[in-house]
Design an enzyme around this catalytic site. Structure first.
Site, PDB file in Angstrom:
ATOM      1  N   PHE A 161       0.834  -1.198   0.000  1.00 54.69           N
ATOM      2  CA  PHE A 161       0.000   0.000   0.000  1.00 54.69           C
ATOM      3  C   PHE A 161       0.871   1.250   0.000  1.00 54.69           C
ATOM      4  CE2 PHE A 161      -2.265  -3.221   2.452  1.00 54.69           C
ATOM      5  CZ  PHE A 161      -3.569  -3.175   1.969  1.00 54.69           C
ATOM      6  N   ASP A 162       0.456   2.240  -0.765  1.00 57.40           N
ATOM      7  CA  ASP A 162       0.949   3.598  -0.563  1.00 57.40           C
ATOM      8  C   ASP A 162       0.322   4.122   0.728  1.00 57.40           C
ATOM      9  OD1 ASP A 162       2.092   6.130  -1.025  1.00 57.40           O
ATOM     10  OD2 ASP A 162       0.332   6.790  -2.136  1.00 57.40           O
ATOM     11  N   GLY A 163       0.865   5.237   1.233  1.00 56.04           N
ATOM     12  CA  GLY A 163       0.340   5.802   2.475  1.00 56.04           C
ATOM     13  C   GLY A 163      -0.709   6.868   2.246  1.00 56.04           C
ATOM     14  N   PHE A 270      -1.394  -0.890  -4.285  1.00 53.12           N
ATOM     15  CA  PHE A 270      -2.362   0.197  -4.389  1.00 53.12           C
ATOM     16  C   PHE A 270      -1.672   1.534  -4.170  1.00 53.12           C
ATOM     17  CE2 PHE A 270      -4.718  -3.507  -2.771  1.00 53.12           C
ATOM     18  CZ  PHE A 270      -5.736  -3.597  -3.713  1.00 53.12           C
ATOM     19  N   ASP A 272      -2.262   6.060  -5.168  1.00 47.65           N
ATOM     20  CA  ASP A 272      -3.169   7.056  -5.732  1.00 47.65           C
ATOM     21  C   ASP A 272      -2.600   7.770  -6.944  1.00 47.65           C
ATOM     22  OD1 ASP A 272      -2.500  10.194  -4.253  1.00 47.65           O
ATOM     23  OD2 ASP A 272      -1.335   8.384  -3.849  1.00 47.65           O
TER      24      ASP A 272
END
Length: 296
Positions: A161-163, A270, A272
């Protein structure tokens, strides 16, 4: 008593995310849905090749081994109902226990996420993903041409995951975009002890944390972020406040994420930002969380 999905992680997925329907989709996008339906019917007995999220789904369903239902995967698709038959037949061919599906023949299916209580939606359709995110469901637009997952970890589900704007809100990212890196670092240093608000994928990370306690399949998670020291501390303290652990954390300070993800070998990543997703997609399955100041 009616059936219930209460207590399970419910994942909704489009047919193009689960299987490689890109050749068929080109016929659909040409505007001739009748030709598309005829093509799918001709191929009814031919299993579709695995798609970008196939490995993720296969491993999630493996948590149900032993008779305890922990994960439910539902096909949520713009396909027509007859073409949906090929989706179910393909799933059966690969041993995927998928029993539920909603097929809307070109209409957006996102509204069915609510009655499903879905916690994750994966689709190749950007509009459907944006509507799902607006409705409060963790969702990502998959890149159908992304690399497929490594087969090196058959008994371990790996997700990265991105943060900011994914696990966390984009509160801090807004500071960076508006005022620059120095202001962002100062802001995060000043607020290091104040947890970041939750992003859309916090519930999924929480659900994975619960699955880690189940016997059988293992779970390994990674936070892969452009943050670097001193901004790393607020991210870690936020996870501590949530009482959720990640197994690996990469604070890359703006370095391209793709090669680091290649080494982690996730079943899905994932992020954004389109640039990070494209960098990742050369090496691993990836999807864009199309929301926030950089993803919207």
């Amino acid at each position: 008593m009616p059936a219930t999905l209460t207590g399970q992680l419910v994942v909704a997925i489009s047919s193009r995310a689960l299987f490689d329907f890109e050749a068929e989709n080109r016929v659909f996008e040409a505007g001739d849905d009748r030709a598309y339906m005829a093509l799918q019917q001709r191929l009814m007995e031919e299993p579709a090749p695995p798609g970008v999220a196939f490995s993720l789904v296969k491993k999630l369903l493996a948590f149900n081994t032993g008779g305890t239902p922990r994960v439910e995967v539902v096909v949520l698709s713009r396909n027509d109902p007859v073409s949906g038959m090929r989706v179910f037949r393909s799933a059966k061919h690969y041993g995927l226990t998928i029993e539920r599906g909603v097929f809307t023949r070109g209409a957006s299916p996102w509204r069915y996420l609510r009655p499903l209580s879905a916690e994750l939606f994966l689709s190749a359709n950007e509009d459907d993903v944006r509507q799902a995110l607006a409705a409060g469901v963790a969702a990502a637009r998959v890149l159908p041409d992304a690399a497929r997952a490594s087969a090196a970890h058959p008994d371990e589900l790996r997700i990265a995951f991105d943060g900011d704007a994914v696990l966390f809100s984009d509160e801090a990212e807004q500071v960076f975009q508006r005022d620059g890196l120095a202001a962002f670092q100062a802001h995060e240093r000043h607020h290091a002890h104040r947890p970041l608000p939750a992003g859309p994928f916090k519930p999924l990370l929480q659900a994975l944390h619960t699955l880690q306690l189940a016997p059988g399949m293992r779970v390994r998670t990674a936070l892969v972020t452009a943050r670097s020291a001193p901004a790393h501390e607020r991210a870690l303290r936020t996870l501590m406040d949530w009482q959720i652990e990640v197994d690996e954390a990469m604070f890359l300070g703006g370095l391209a994420k793709g090669e680091f993800l290649r080494e982690f070998e996730p079943d899905f990543f994932f992020d954004d930002q389109a640039g990070h997703v494209q960098s990742a997609a050369a090496h691993v399955p990836a999807g864009q969380v199309a929301m926030g100041i950089t993803g919207g």
